[in-house]
Write a protein that holds these residues in place. Structure first.
Motif, mmCIF file in Angstrom:
data_model
loop_
_atom_site.group_PDB
_atom_site.id
_atom_site.type_symbol
_atom_site.label_atom_id
_atom_site.label_comp_id
_atom_site.label_asym_id
_atom_site.label_seq_id
_atom_site.Cartn_x
_atom_site.Cartn_y
_atom_site.Cartn_z
ATOM 1 N N PRO A 1 -2.044 -15.858 0.821
ATOM 2 C CA PRO A 1 -2.141 -15.209 2.136
ATOM 3 C C PRO A 1 -1.090 -15.729 3.112
ATOM 4 O O PRO A 1 -0.521 -14.954 3.895
ATOM 5 C CB PRO A 1 -3.553 -15.551 2.628
ATOM 6 C CG PRO A 1 -4.295 -16.107 1.484
ATOM 7 C CD PRO A 1 -3.326 -16.462 0.401
ATOM 8 N N VAL B 1 -7.545 -15.344 7.984
ATOM 9 C CA VAL B 1 -7.304 -16.249 6.845
ATOM 10 C C VAL B 1 -5.953 -16.926 7.055
ATOM 11 O O VAL B 1 -5.818 -18.139 7.000
ATOM 12 C CB VAL B 1 -7.330 -15.482 5.509
ATOM 13 C CG1 VAL B 1 -6.961 -16.403 4.355
ATOM 14 C CG2 VAL B 1 -8.715 -14.874 5.279
ATOM 15 N N SER B 2 -4.949 -16.109 7.303
ATOM 16 C CA SER B 2 -3.614 -16.617 7.555
ATOM 17 C C SER B 2 -2.957 -15.568 8.443
ATOM 18 O O SER B 2 -2.625 -14.492 7.965
ATOM 19 C CB SER B 2 -2.883 -16.780 6.222
ATOM 20 O OG SER B 2 -1.823 -17.657 6.357
ATOM 21 N N ALA B 3 -2.827 -15.887 9.693
ATOM 22 C CA ALA B 3 -2.428 -14.888 10.684
ATOM 23 C C ALA B 3 -1.142 -14.168 10.266
ATOM 24 O O ALA B 3 -0.193 -14.841 9.863
ATOM 25 C CB ALA B 3 -2.212 -15.574 12.036
#
Lengths: 398, 468
Positions: free
Chosen positions: A145, A204-206
């Protein structure tokens, strides 16, 4: 001069296990589930298979290295088996091995099996892995991600897209795949979601939130291939043939040179260009009827639509929001739910995509059957946007 | 020709912890700490240690220097390695020629001033680096008073900024505090005893020796650097008849006591704020005392510093404990990753990893990292020459804040950084918090711990983009 793979090899049987959190199954059970379906679907019996390829990525987490997991679990009669691994393109690589063997005349009937048992790691997401003794010394311990989130930031930067608009288009990608997944009994995730849910999900993961990420699933898929001549000799009339199988791995340029701006997938562009040439396709937007692409993350699918030439560069957001790739759109994408909802057992994914194209072309896709498509494309992207292996395959009827 | 300080530079990590935050967390158990709970202390980030801080001070000290020094001496009581040359790592990171002499000195908080005395007595030219990253027991007075920092001085003959006039040294095994091998924390004795028997006996005697050697009276001193508590420095001044305003600020309110590094850190500040002909006295204390008398020259300082630059505040006491590896937060199964280092592979790539050397193609001039056998741009073979990227300004091309990947300081921030509009490198970032990186930002590379290998008690280092 080489003539390419077009119209040389027929796919005569396919199988795919149910994907999902298969707590009750090991890799052996998953392989057998896919194999049983494929062999029953095909005009041959197990003793007529002359060679086999096994696709498996995280061997440490499941079945182990080499040909043995396949040869032993199916008790194959000591035929040649080769295990291949090319990250998320692993399943397609297994198929390419089998297809090339038949095309080369090394055998009449070959088999490709892809499998991944991811749910024995004890945690969600993909297992950590070493990148190699040197790369571990300097590369970030990134996650998928985190790596693909940067495709989104670079894409917004390059095309001056408001991150909110891009996020909405990404949400549309996931909403569409969830709706498609509901119609697929073998899919991992079979639940509709709304655009609001996708946009407001935990980060989760920008800028990638929970619903921008595909599932981590167990599963296996299997294909049995033979020469066109053999298929005809066996009396088959309506069958799926390979039109193109191309592979483009990075050579390190993306990650070490600024000529790549991070907003697109260089290898996908190269592989698709070669595949269209091999298949004799001049206008992909018109000639490709459906696609199964590597939607590991919503942003990947959006960018891949541009890289495959299915919409103009920088127009992905509009094309997605206009529904061009929806079930009832011009070029449906992930009609089976995609990696997003069918699931992503890495070694099996390329073959799972082929399985859907195969069923759609043969008119056997049940509730999600499209209106008589005749050319379909599969795409895998193994690795991260800045360093990866891309595969593009095209299948059609003859 | 006069011998002395050719250049000097401090390094204070940008991370700060307000002492009130410590008191708020441990005051219930140790209410007597209230008197110490003023100001803030410097805190090394999870990826900093004595080596990385010492390196940062060293590179700043050498920034305007063309010629490498002939030796590098590294002083600390908190070397990460007991058997592996710590100064050797700094030399590699500075890309020093292999003929540069290097040594580690330790064993006392005065180790750096002892080394300064020895340099003066032998008129040796060289770089002297001091750095300490002392952790302290939760609830101890040291947790309040300590800070993490480093400083470096370049010594030699020539156009010195401060000339060394005289030096003295006394050894005296007064165990005011100690740390045995294998122990992480200091064991400190009663402060009043240390003051009476140590600071007020040993230090005045050592100062007296220096003043006699220089035939100067203490009244003529302009700045006196005493690195202990304010109480100790005030008592020393009183005993020697030095007026209180000449006692240098011990940086308690902004940095804290940086151990071995502290005398040089205070010296850097004193030199920065001095004028020509000022007489500066620096004291190193710990089982004896070393004293050095310096005279400021007319040479201008060529570098400057601001301890508040990029200052970040640790959110709370628990985060401080976690960053310093004092409590084990459950970071999940991803934190179980095995970080074994293939040391033979590391040795082959030492220049790339420790020295941050990339390759420049001699055929097409393309810069790339890592240096490769075949140029990524023109395809020429064996065409690249080493070139350092360590001091190049980078530009953030893309980044992410990753809440899934393991890091002792979530989120894990990493991304693509471009150098000279050409070389692109995927790197883990340092000293940025969530929301603090933007595409297009300029960044500079810092030498940091990349990974810990807890199983084998090893740590490996690499470079990370940090706020410029």
């Amino acid at each position: 001069m080489a003539s390419g793979i077009k119209d040389k090899v027929a796919i005569v049987g396919m199988g795919c296990s149910k994907f999902g959190e298969r707590w009750d199954c090991g890799p052996e059970e998953l392989i057998l589930e896919a194999f049983d379906e494929a062999i029953q679907d095909s005009p041959v019996n197990r003793n007529q298979i002359e060679m086999a390829w096994l696709g498996l990525f995280f061997q440490e987490q499941s079945a182990g290295k080499s040909a043995l997991p396949l040869s032993i679990s199916l008790r194959l009669p000591n035929i040649p088996v080769t295990r291949v691994e090319n990250m998320c393109a692993t399943g397609t690589e297994a198929l390419r091995g089998a297809v090339y063997a038949v095309a080369a005349g090394a055998c009449d009937v070959a088999m490709a099996v892809g499998v991944e048992k991811l749910k024995d790691t004890g945690y969600p997401g993909l297992p950590e892995r070493s990148k190699g003794t040197f790369d571990d010394l300097w590369l970030p311990n990134s996650t998928a991600p985190g790596a693909f989130a940067q495709l989104a930031t670079a894409y917004s930067e390059k095309h001056k897209k408001n991150p909110k608009d891009l996020k909405r288009a990404m949400a549309h990608v996931s909403v569409k795949s969830h709706a498609n997944g509901v119609l697929n009994p073998k899919a991992h995730l079979r639940k509709e979601i709304t655009e609001e849910q996708a946009m407001n999900a935990p980060m989760v993961s920008a800028p990638l939130g929970l619903y921008d990420c595909c599932g981590v699933s167990d599963g296996a898929a299997c294909a049995i291939v033979m020469s066109i001549e053999k298929a005809r000799a066996l009396g088959l009339k309506n069958f799926v043939v390979v039109k193109a199988m191309q592979l483009a791995p990075s050579n390190g340029l993306e990650m070490s040179n600024s000529s790549w701006d991070g907003s697109y997938l260089l290898t996908t562009r190269i592989a698709s260009e070669r595949a269209y040439k091999e298949a004799g396709i001049r206008n992909p937007e018109k000639e490709i009827h459906l696609t199964e692409v590597h939607d590991c993350f919503s942003i990947t699918e959006l960018v891949v639509m541009e890289d495959l030439g299915l919409c103009a560069e920088g127009q992905g957001v509009n094309a997605v929001l206009d529904g061009k790739f929806d079930k009832d759109g011009k070029i449906p994408c992930q009609i089976d739910g995609g990696l997003k909802c069918f699931g992503h057992p890495i070694g099996a994914s390329g073959l799972r995509m082929t399985y859907e194209i195969y069923n759609q072309l043969l008119g056997r896709a049940g509730e999600r059957q499209l209106d008589s498509p005749s050319v379909g494309l599969t795409h895998n992207l193994g690795g991260h946007p800045f360093r990866n292996v891309a595969s593009v395959s095209i299948f059609g009827l003859i | 020709m006069s011998y002395g300080i050719l250049n000097l530079a401090p390094y204070v990590p940008p991370m700060r912890l307000e002492r009130g935050e410590i008191y708020g967390a441990v005051g219930w158990a140790v209410p007597s700490l209230k008197g110490l709970a003023t100001g803030e202390r410097a805190v090394a980030n999870w990826d900093e240690d004595a080596i990385t801080m010492g390196f940062e001070a060293a590179r700043r000290c050498l920034s305007s220097n063309q010629q490498p020094p002939s030796r590098v001496t590294f002083a600390s009581t908190t070397f990460p390695f007991a058997d592996r040359s710590n100064s050797g790592i700094i030399c590699s990171a500075l890309n020093m020629p292999s003929s540069v002499r290097n040594e580690d000195v330790f064993g006392s908080r005065r180790a750096a001033v002892s080394a300064l005395v020895r340099h003066f007595e032998t008129k040796a030219d060289g770089l002297l680096v001091a750095s300490d990253c002392r952790d302290a027991k939760p609830g101890s007075a040291q947790e309040m008073s300590y800070g993490h920092a480093a400083a470096a001085v370049l010594l030699g003959q020539g156009r010195v900024k401060a000339e060394i006039i005289a030096a003295s040294s006394i050894h005296d095994d007064l165990v005011d505090q100690y740390r045995s091998r294998g122990n992480r924390f200091d064991y400190a004795l009663e402060e009043r005893w240390v003051r009476e028997e140590g600071w007020l006996k040993t230090v005045p005697q050592a100062i007296d020796d220096v003043m006699k050697a220089a035939t100067i009276s203490t009244e003529n001193l302009d700045k006196v650097i005493v690195h202990g508590s304010s109480g100790a420095s005030r008592s020393v001044a009183k005993k020697l008849g030095i007026s209180p305003e000449k006692i240098a600020n011990n940086l308690y309110s902004s940095v804290g006591d940086a151990g071995t590094a502290h005398p040089l850190l205070m010296l850097a500040e004193a030199v920065k704020h001095s004028k020509e002909a000022d007489l500066i006295l620096v004291v190193g204390f710990g089982q004896g005392a070393d004293v050095v008398l310096l005279k400021r020259t007319k040479e201008k300082l060529t570098n400057d510093w601001d301890f508040e630059l990029n200052r970040r505040v640790v959110k709370n006491y628990t985060q401080f404990l976690s960053l310093r590896d004092m409590i084990a937060i459950d970071f999940g199964l991803r934190a179980e990753r095995d970080n074994r280092t293939a040391l033979s592979a590391f040795y082959r790539k030492n220049k790339e990893i420790t020295g941050m050397l990339g390759g420049r193609c001699t055929k097409c001039n393309t810069l790339q990292f890592p240096k490769s056998l075949i140029c990524v741009k023109c395809g020429a073979s064996h065409s690249q020459e080493f070139e350092s990227l360590a001091n190049m300004v980078g530009r953030v091309k893309s980044f992410t804040e990753d809440w899934l990947a393991y890091t002792p300081s979530p989120p894990y921030i990493y991304g693509n950084v471009e150098f000279e509009g050409e070389a692109n490198i995927m790197l883990e970032f340092a000293d940025f918090g969530p929301g603090q990186v933007k595409v297009g930002d300029n960044v500079r590379l810092v030498f940091r711990i990349k990974d810990f290998d807890d199983k084998r008690d090893f740590r490996r280092y690499f470079w990370k983009p940090a706020p410029s």
